[in-house]
Write a protein that holds these residues in place. Sequence first.
Motif, PDB file in Angstrom:
ATOM      1  N   LEU A 147      50.109  47.219  29.794  1.00  0.00           N
ATOM      2  CA  LEU A 147      48.796  46.635  30.068  1.00  0.00           C
ATOM      3  C   LEU A 147      48.563  46.389  31.557  1.00  0.00           C
ATOM      4  CD1 LEU A 147      48.413  44.168  27.051  1.00  0.00           C
ATOM      5  CD2 LEU A 147      47.028  46.204  27.526  1.00  0.00           C
ATOM      6  N   ALA A 148      49.621  46.453  32.362  1.00  0.00           N
ATOM      7  CA  ALA A 148      49.483  46.306  33.817  1.00  0.00           C
ATOM      8  C   ALA A 148      49.412  47.670  34.503  1.00  0.00           C
ATOM      9  CB  ALA A 148      50.647  45.490  34.372  1.00  0.00           C
ATOM     10  N   THR A 149      49.042  48.712  33.751  1.00  0.00           N
ATOM     11  CA  THR A 149      48.822  50.045  34.301  1.00  0.00           C
ATOM     12  C   THR A 149      47.336  50.372  34.182  1.00  0.00           C
ATOM     13  OG1 THR A 149      49.118  51.208  32.195  1.00  0.00           O
ATOM     14  CG2 THR A 149      51.117  50.752  33.495  1.00  0.00           C
ATOM     15  N   PRO A 150      46.863  51.409  34.894  1.00  0.00           N
ATOM     16  CA  PRO A 150      45.445  51.776  34.752  1.00  0.00           C
ATOM     17  C   PRO A 150      45.029  52.052  33.309  1.00  0.00           C
ATOM     18  CG  PRO A 150      46.368  52.808  36.701  1.00  0.00           C
ATOM     19  CD  PRO A 150      47.522  52.148  35.989  1.00  0.00           C
ATOM     20  N   ALA A 212      51.867  42.087  43.021  1.00  0.00           N
ATOM     21  CA  ALA A 212      51.353  43.385  43.447  1.00  0.00           C
ATOM     22  C   ALA A 212      50.950  43.294  44.918  1.00  0.00           C
ATOM     23  CB  ALA A 212      50.161  43.801  42.584  1.00  0.00           C
ATOM     24  N   SER A 213      50.428  44.386  45.455  1.00  0.00           N
ATOM     25  CA  SER A 213      49.937  44.417  46.830  1.00  0.00           C
ATOM     26  C   SER A 213      48.433  44.694  46.813  1.00  0.00           C
ATOM     27  CB  SER A 213      50.642  45.508  47.638  1.00  0.00           C
ATOM     28  OG  SER A 213      52.026  45.235  47.745  1.00  0.00           O
ATOM     29  N   LEU A 214      47.694  43.922  47.586  1.00  0.00           N
ATOM     30  CA  LEU A 214      46.261  44.141  47.750  1.00  0.00           C
ATOM     31  C   LEU A 214      46.052  44.869  49.079  1.00  0.00           C
ATOM     32  CD1 LEU A 214      43.246  43.723  47.128  1.00  0.00           C
ATOM     33  CD2 LEU A 214      43.443  41.438  48.165  1.00  0.00           C
ATOM     34  N   VAL A 215      45.528  46.083  49.003  1.00  0.00           N
ATOM     35  CA  VAL A 215      45.284  46.891  50.197  1.00  0.00           C
ATOM     36  C   VAL A 215      43.799  46.810  50.540  1.00  0.00           C
ATOM     37  CG1 VAL A 215      45.470  49.179  51.231  1.00  0.00           C
ATOM     38  CG2 VAL A 215      47.172  48.428  49.538  1.00  0.00           C
ATOM     39  N   GLU A 247      33.726  42.099  55.850  1.00  0.00           N
ATOM     40  CA  GLU A 247      34.205  43.148  56.737  1.00  0.00           C
ATOM     41  C   GLU A 247      34.984  44.232  55.992  1.00  0.00           C
ATOM     42  OE1 GLU A 247      33.449  43.299  59.992  1.00  0.00           O
ATOM     43  OE2 GLU A 247      32.198  41.528  59.603  1.00  0.00           O
ATOM     44  N   VAL A 248      35.236  44.011  54.706  1.00  0.00           N
ATOM     45  CA  VAL A 248      36.030  44.952  53.917  1.00  0.00           C
ATOM     46  C   VAL A 248      35.116  46.006  53.301  1.00  0.00           C
ATOM     47  CG1 VAL A 248      37.569  45.215  51.935  1.00  0.00           C
ATOM     48  CG2 VAL A 248      37.777  43.201  53.410  1.00  0.00           C
ATOM     49  N   VAL A 249      35.510  47.271  53.416  1.00  0.00           N
ATOM     50  CA  VAL A 249      34.723  48.359  52.824  1.00  0.00           C
ATOM     51  C   VAL A 249      35.401  48.947  51.584  1.00  0.00           C
ATOM     52  CG1 VAL A 249      33.579  48.983  54.981  1.00  0.00           C
ATOM     53  CG2 VAL A 249      35.771  50.064  54.396  1.00  0.00           C
ATOM     54  N   GLU A 250      36.704  48.717  51.457  1.00  0.00           N
ATOM     55  CA  GLU A 250      37.430  49.233  50.292  1.00  0.00           C
ATOM     56  C   GLU A 250      38.629  48.346  50.022  1.00  0.00           C
ATOM     57  OE1 GLU A 250      39.850  53.239  48.769  1.00  0.00           O
ATOM     58  OE2 GLU A 250      39.037  53.131  50.812  1.00  0.00           O
ATOM     59  N   GLY A 251      38.909  48.144  48.732  1.00  0.00           N
ATOM     60  CA  GLY A 251      40.089  47.377  48.357  1.00  0.00           C
ATOM     61  C   GLY A 251      40.667  47.876  47.052  1.00  0.00           C
ATOM     62  N   TYR A 252      41.975  47.905  46.975  1.00  0.00           N
ATOM     63  CA  TYR A 252      42.601  48.310  45.720  1.00  0.00           C
ATOM     64  C   TYR A 252      43.953  47.625  45.564  1.00  0.00           C
ATOM     65  CZ  TYR A 252      45.129  51.664  48.724  1.00  0.00           C
ATOM     66  OH  TYR A 252      45.885  52.255  49.708  1.00  0.00           O
ATOM     67  N   ILE A 253      44.376  47.531  44.326  1.00  0.00           N
ATOM     68  CA  ILE A 253      45.681  46.957  43.997  1.00  0.00           C
ATOM     69  C   ILE A 253      46.696  48.083  43.913  1.00  0.00           C
ATOM     70  CG2 ILE A 253      47.031  45.871  42.150  1.00  0.00           C
ATOM     71  CD1 ILE A 253      45.441  43.877  43.697  1.00  0.00           C
ATOM     72  N   GLN A 254      47.797  47.902  44.629  1.00  0.00           N
ATOM     73  CA  GLN A 254      48.905  48.864  44.584  1.00  0.00           C
ATOM     74  C   GLN A 254      50.020  48.231  43.761  1.00  0.00           C
ATOM     75  OE1 GLN A 254      49.244  51.901  46.962  1.00  0.00           O
ATOM     76  NE2 GLN A 254      50.741  52.465  45.406  1.00  0.00           N
ATOM     77  N   MET A 255      50.356  48.855  42.606  1.00  0.00           N
ATOM     78  CA  MET A 255      51.390  48.334  41.745  1.00  0.00           C
ATOM     79  C   MET A 255      52.760  48.841  42.198  1.00  0.00           C
ATOM     80  SD  MET A 255      49.594  46.448  39.846  1.00  0.00           S
ATOM     81  CE  MET A 255      50.893  45.917  38.731  1.00  0.00           C
ATOM     82  N   ALA A 256      53.812  48.213  41.702  1.00  0.00           N
ATOM     83  CA  ALA A 256      55.179  48.573  42.105  1.00  0.00           C
ATOM     84  C   ALA A 256      55.523  50.008  41.748  1.00  0.00           C
ATOM     85  CB  ALA A 256      56.173  47.611  41.457  1.00  0.00           C
ATOM     86  N   ASP A 257      54.921  50.546  40.673  1.00  0.00           N
ATOM     87  CA  ASP A 257      55.220  51.922  40.261  1.00  0.00           C
ATOM     88  C   ASP A 257      54.383  52.954  41.010  1.00  0.00           C
ATOM     89  OD1 ASP A 257      52.721  51.580  39.193  1.00  0.00           O
ATOM     90  OD2 ASP A 257      53.289  52.054  37.121  1.00  0.00           O
ATOM     91  N   GLY A 258      53.545  52.483  41.979  1.00  0.00           N
ATOM     92  CA  GLY A 258      52.732  53.398  42.769  1.00  0.00           C
ATOM     93  C   GLY A 258      51.317  53.589  42.264  1.00  0.00           C
ATOM     94  N   SER A 259      51.015  53.097  41.046  1.00  0.00           N
ATOM     95  CA  SER A 259      49.669  53.254  40.502  1.00  0.00           C
ATOM     96  C   SER A 259      48.681  52.340  41.230  1.00  0.00           C
ATOM     97  CB  SER A 259      49.656  52.954  38.999  1.00  0.00           C
ATOM     98  OG  SER A 259      50.069  51.620  38.754  1.00  0.00           O
TER      99      SER A 259
END
Length: 275
Positions: A147-150, A212-215, A247-259
């Motif tokens: 459930l923590a995958t796309p 996770a990481s927020l990019v 000031e942010v134009v794009e944001g995404y979550i980067q999961m540990a598995d790369g998704s």
Amino acid sequence: MKCRFCDGQVFVGHQVCHLDILVDDSGVFLDNMPGGAEASIYESNTPFGPFQCCGCGAVYDKLKDGQKEASGPIEGWKWPGDSPEDVDIKGLIALTLIRERPCENEIWADNLFVLVEKEAFQESNSQFVSTETFVMQTMRSRVQTWLATPDGWRSNCCASRDYNWGDLINDLPSEHIQVFFTRDEAKDYDILDSVSVRVAQDELLAPDDVPASLVLVYRDGHTDILGVVVDFQDGSISSNNSFKETEVVEGYIQMADGSRLNCDPENDFQSIAEM
């Protein structure tokens, strides 16, 4: 004491336990209490023999220093229940999953086959973890990971972010969680054990504290990467760091598995976008 043959210190013994149960109006057993038999035990008597060594299969009437064995080691012993010639490392637990919704007097039952690692199952047995506890911990962990995958988040969104046992059964993601409806789907693995477990139909299954990481990509072209925690039940993103959303134009979550999972700009990039 230690086993005289293999120095093992873990043995299979026996114990009389007293527990609360459900009975009908004539006193006949109906079922275990909600939460299972293990949670309902209120008194346990002293374990007694014969005791069988988990290391080599030798049997002792008592566990005390100098005790002679009632029977010696078993050639090719492999506990619990594996034959020495079995090279397959996986097996099945046959699970009857009983889903309950007490407020509406609804109940459903599903027969499932859960594929597990034999070594993990044996280790849980050696630590006296019940099969019910082991199989449900295994299933919940796999479901939460998926459930923590796309794909899992998409299914959660289709379930109005209310993904529960009913949603899981209605579209069982067997490939991801290694749980099957039939033996044919599960292939010819050995049946290691068979259990029945009751669950609340409306239990939310998605994890609520996934690191996770927020990019974040800014208008000027630079990028920030922030450590965050994602609640996959509602999609919210928590962070100890602040940033200028305008000031942010794009944001995404980067999961540990790369998704990756896109963030919702309508919510200042502080939640996962609907899929």
